[in-house]
Design a protein around this motif. Structure first.
Motif, PDB file in Angstrom:
ATOM      1  N   VAL A   6       0.855  -1.203   0.000  1.00 21.03           N
ATOM      2  CA  VAL A   6       0.000   0.000   0.000  1.00 21.03           C
ATOM      3  C   VAL A   6       0.889   1.251   0.000  1.00 21.03           C
ATOM      4  N   TYR A  10       1.001   4.007  -3.040  1.00 27.34           N
ATOM      5  CA  TYR A  10       0.589   5.409  -2.848  1.00 27.34           C
ATOM      6  C   TYR A  10       1.780   6.369  -2.830  1.00 27.34           C
ATOM      7  N   TYR A  17      -2.359  11.852  -7.800  1.00 26.98           N
ATOM      8  CA  TYR A  17      -3.646  11.317  -7.329  1.00 26.98           C
ATOM      9  C   TYR A  17      -4.805  12.285  -7.578  1.00 26.98           C
ATOM     10  N   ARG A  29     -17.393  11.635  -2.776  1.00 29.35           N
ATOM     11  CA  ARG A  29     -16.753  12.259  -1.615  1.00 29.35           C
ATOM     12  C   ARG A  29     -17.657  13.337  -1.029  1.00 29.35           C
ATOM     13  N   GLY A  48      -7.863   6.710   6.084  1.00 30.51           N
ATOM     14  CA  GLY A  48      -7.316   6.730   4.722  1.00 30.51           C
ATOM     15  C   GLY A  48      -7.567   8.090   4.100  1.00 30.51           C
ATOM     16  N   ASP A  68      -3.578   7.871   7.864  1.00 28.21           N
ATOM     17  CA  ASP A  68      -3.227   7.186   6.613  1.00 28.21           C
ATOM     18  C   ASP A  68      -1.922   6.418   6.828  1.00 28.21           C
ATOM     19  N   LEU A  69      -1.763   5.350   6.058  1.00 33.81           N
ATOM     20  CA  LEU A  69      -0.522   4.561   6.095  1.00 33.81           C
ATOM     21  C   LEU A  69       0.579   5.230   5.300  1.00 33.81           C
ATOM     22  N   MET A  95      -0.850   6.230  10.566  1.00 40.17           N
ATOM     23  CA  MET A  95      -1.365   5.152  11.429  1.00 40.17           C
ATOM     24  C   MET A  95      -2.059   4.097  10.573  1.00 40.17           C
ATOM     25  N   ASP A  96      -1.959   2.845  11.026  1.00 42.06           N
ATOM     26  CA  ASP A  96      -2.620   1.743  10.324  1.00 42.06           C
ATOM     27  C   ASP A  96      -4.070   1.654  10.788  1.00 42.06           C
ATOM     28  N   ALA A  97      -4.993   1.773   9.871  1.00 40.61           N
ATOM     29  CA  ALA A  97      -6.423   1.752  10.211  1.00 40.61           C
ATOM     30  C   ALA A  97      -6.866   0.391  10.728  1.00 40.61           C
ATOM     31  N   MET A 113     -13.362   6.858   2.787  1.00 35.28           N
ATOM     32  CA  MET A 113     -13.744   7.131   1.391  1.00 35.28           C
ATOM     33  C   MET A 113     -12.731   6.489   0.450  1.00 35.28           C
ATOM     34  N   PHE A 114     -13.175   5.566  -0.361  1.00 35.03           N
ATOM     35  CA  PHE A 114     -12.313   4.903  -1.349  1.00 35.03           C
ATOM     36  C   PHE A 114     -11.120   4.222  -0.667  1.00 35.03           C
ATOM     37  N   VAL A 119      -7.283  -1.267   1.853  1.00 30.38           N
ATOM     38  CA  VAL A 119      -6.658  -1.822   3.058  1.00 30.38           C
ATOM     39  C   VAL A 119      -6.444  -3.321   2.891  1.00 30.38           C
TER      40      VAL A 119
HETATM   41  C1  LIG Z   1      -7.809   5.512  -2.855  1.00 28.96           C
HETATM   42  S1  LIG Z   1      -7.024   6.397  -1.572  1.00 28.96           S
HETATM   43  C2  LIG Z   1      -8.375   7.367  -0.918  1.00 28.96           C
HETATM   44  C3  LIG Z   1      -7.911   8.669  -0.320  1.00 28.96           C
HETATM   45  C4  LIG Z   1      -9.024   9.598   0.171  1.00 28.96           C
HETATM   46  N1  LIG Z   1      -9.872   8.953   1.149  1.00 28.96           N
HETATM   47  C5  LIG Z   1      -9.870  10.134  -0.966  1.00 28.96           C
HETATM   48  O1  LIG Z   1     -11.094  10.225  -0.815  1.00 28.96           O
HETATM   49  O2  LIG Z   1      -9.316  10.511  -1.999  1.00 28.96           O
HETATM   50  C6  LIG Z   1      -6.835   5.162  -0.317  1.00 28.96           C
HETATM   51  C7  LIG Z   1      -5.984   5.628   0.865  1.00 28.96           C
HETATM   52  O3  LIG Z   1      -6.060   4.636   1.901  1.00 28.96           O
HETATM   53  C8  LIG Z   1      -4.784   4.552   2.512  1.00 28.96           C
HETATM   54  N2  LIG Z   1      -4.684   3.273   3.229  1.00 28.96           N
HETATM   55  C9  LIG Z   1      -4.673   2.028   2.710  1.00 28.96           C
HETATM   56  N3  LIG Z   1      -4.579   1.097   3.678  1.00 28.96           N
HETATM   57  C10 LIG Z   1      -4.542   1.771   4.850  1.00 28.96           C
HETATM   58  C11 LIG Z   1      -4.450   1.363   6.213  1.00 28.96           C
HETATM   59  N4  LIG Z   1      -4.391   0.074   6.577  1.00 28.96           N
HETATM   60  N5  LIG Z   1      -4.428   2.325   7.164  1.00 28.96           N
HETATM   61  C12 LIG Z   1      -4.506   3.638   6.830  1.00 28.96           C
HETATM   62  N6  LIG Z   1      -4.593   4.080   5.556  1.00 28.96           N
HETATM   63  C13 LIG Z   1      -4.607   3.161   4.570  1.00 28.96           C
HETATM   64  C14 LIG Z   1      -3.815   4.696   1.341  1.00 28.96           C
HETATM   65  O4  LIG Z   1      -2.525   5.019   1.768  1.00 28.96           O
HETATM   66  C15 LIG Z   1      -4.500   5.796   0.526  1.00 28.96           C
HETATM   67  O5  LIG Z   1      -4.059   7.075   0.909  1.00 28.96           O
END
Ligand SMILES: C[S@@+](CC[C@H](N)C(=O)[O-])C[C@H]1O[C@@H](n2cnc3c(N)ncnc32)[C@H](O)[C@@H]1O
Length: 209
Positions: A6, A10, A17, A29, A48, A68-69, A95-97, A113-114, A119
Motif C-alpha cells: 500500500v 501510494y 492522485y 466524496r 485513509g 493514513d498509512l 497510522m494503520d487503520a 472514502m475509497f 486496506v
Molecule cells: C484511494 S485512496 C483514498 C484517499 C481519500 N480517502 C480520498 O477520498 O481521496 C486510499 C488511501 O487509503 C490509505 N490506506 C490504505 N490502507 C490503509 C491502512 N491500513 N491504514 C490507513 N490508511 C490506509 C492509502 O494510503 C490511501 O491514501
C-alpha cells in the motif's frame, strides 16, 4: 496487498492522485461528507485521508482527525491544511487503520472514502472503526463495490490480478466489508453512473454472545 505494498503504491500515486482520481470520485466524496456534516457529534475520524481532498468539505464545527498509512499522501494533506487554513482539522497522523492507537469510543463518526478497497483486510478495518466510534455513532463508507454480473463484473474480474499496480481491488464486494448487508441503514449509489456506493452503518451495541 500488505501494508508495504500500500505504501509503495501510494508513494507512486501521491503526486498525480488528485489529477487522476479527484474528479471522478468528487461526487461520492461530497455525498459522504454531506452525510457526516448532517450527523450529530463533532468528533470525526477520516480513515485513509489520502491527500485530504475531503478536508475542505467538512462543516466548521466538526473536529476532524485524518489517518493514513502513506506518508507521501499525508504530506499532501498537510500542505492542503496549511494552504487552505483549515482550522477544523485537529490532526493528521500516520497510522494503520487496521490497528489504531485511539482508545475505544474516541469518535462520534468514522468515514472511509475509497479506502475499504485498498486496506489489506477490510473486515479488520470495519472492526477497528466500530471500536473507536462510540456506541450510537455512525460509520460511513463510500467505495466502488464489484458488480454481481454483466460486463462490469467481467471487467472487474479481469483487472483483479493487477491490484498491486492499481493500489486497490477492482473485485471488492460489499460482502468483503460487512458480514451482513442488513447492518447498513443506507446503501446509496452515487454519481457517476452508480460506480460508487455510499454505505452508512449505525454503530449499534452488540448483543452479548
Ligand atoms: C484511494 S485512496 C483514498 C484517499 C481519500 N480517502 C480520498 O477520498 O481521496 C486510499 C488511501 O487509503 C490509505 N490506506 C490504505 N490502507 C490503509 C491502512 N491500513 N491504514 C490507513 N490508511 C490506509 C492509502 O494510503 C490511501 O491514501
Amino acid at each position: 496487498m500488505d501494508a508495504e505494498a500500500v505504501r509503495e503504491a501510494y508513494r507512486r500515486w501521491a503526486g498525480v492522485y488528485d489529477g487522476v482520481f479527484g474528479a471522478i470520485s468528487g461526487a461520492g466524496r461530497r455525498r459522504a461528507v454531506e452525510a457526516v456534516n448532517r450527523l450529530p457529534g463533532q468528533r470525526v475520524l477520516e480513515v485513509g485521508v489520502g491527500t485530504g481532498l475531503a478536508l475542505p468539505l467538512y462543516a466548521p464545527q466538526k473536529r476532524v482527525v485524518g489517518i493514513d498509512l502513506s506518508r507521501d499522501m499525508l504530506q499532501r494533506a498537510q500542505q492542503r491544511v496549511r494552504e487552505d487554513r483549515l482550522r477544523n482539522v485537529a490532526g493528521l497522523v500516520e497510522m494503520d487503520a487496521e490497528s489504531m492507537a485511539f482508545a475505544d469510543d474516541s469518535f462520534d463518526i468514522a468515514v472511509a472514502m475509497f479506502t475499504a478497497t485498498v486496506v489489506p483486510d477490510a473486515r479488520r478495518l470495519f472492526r477497528e472503526m466500530r471500536r473507536v466510534v462510540r456506541p450510537g455513532g455512525e460509520l460511513l463508507f463510500v467505495n466502488h463495490f464489484a458488480a454481481e454480473g454483466g460486463l462490469r463484473w467481467w471487467a472487474e474480474r479481469t483487472l483483479a490480478p493487477l491490484s498491486r499496480v492499481l493500489g486497490w481491488h477492482p473485485d471488492f464486494a460489499l460482502g468483503d466489508l460487512l458480514d451482513d448487508p442488513r447492518q447498513a441503514a443506507e446503501i446509496d449509489p452515487c454519481r457517476p453512473f452508480g460506480l460508487f456506493t455510499l454505505v452508512r452503518v449505525p454503530n449499534l451495541e452488540l448483543a452479548p454472545a
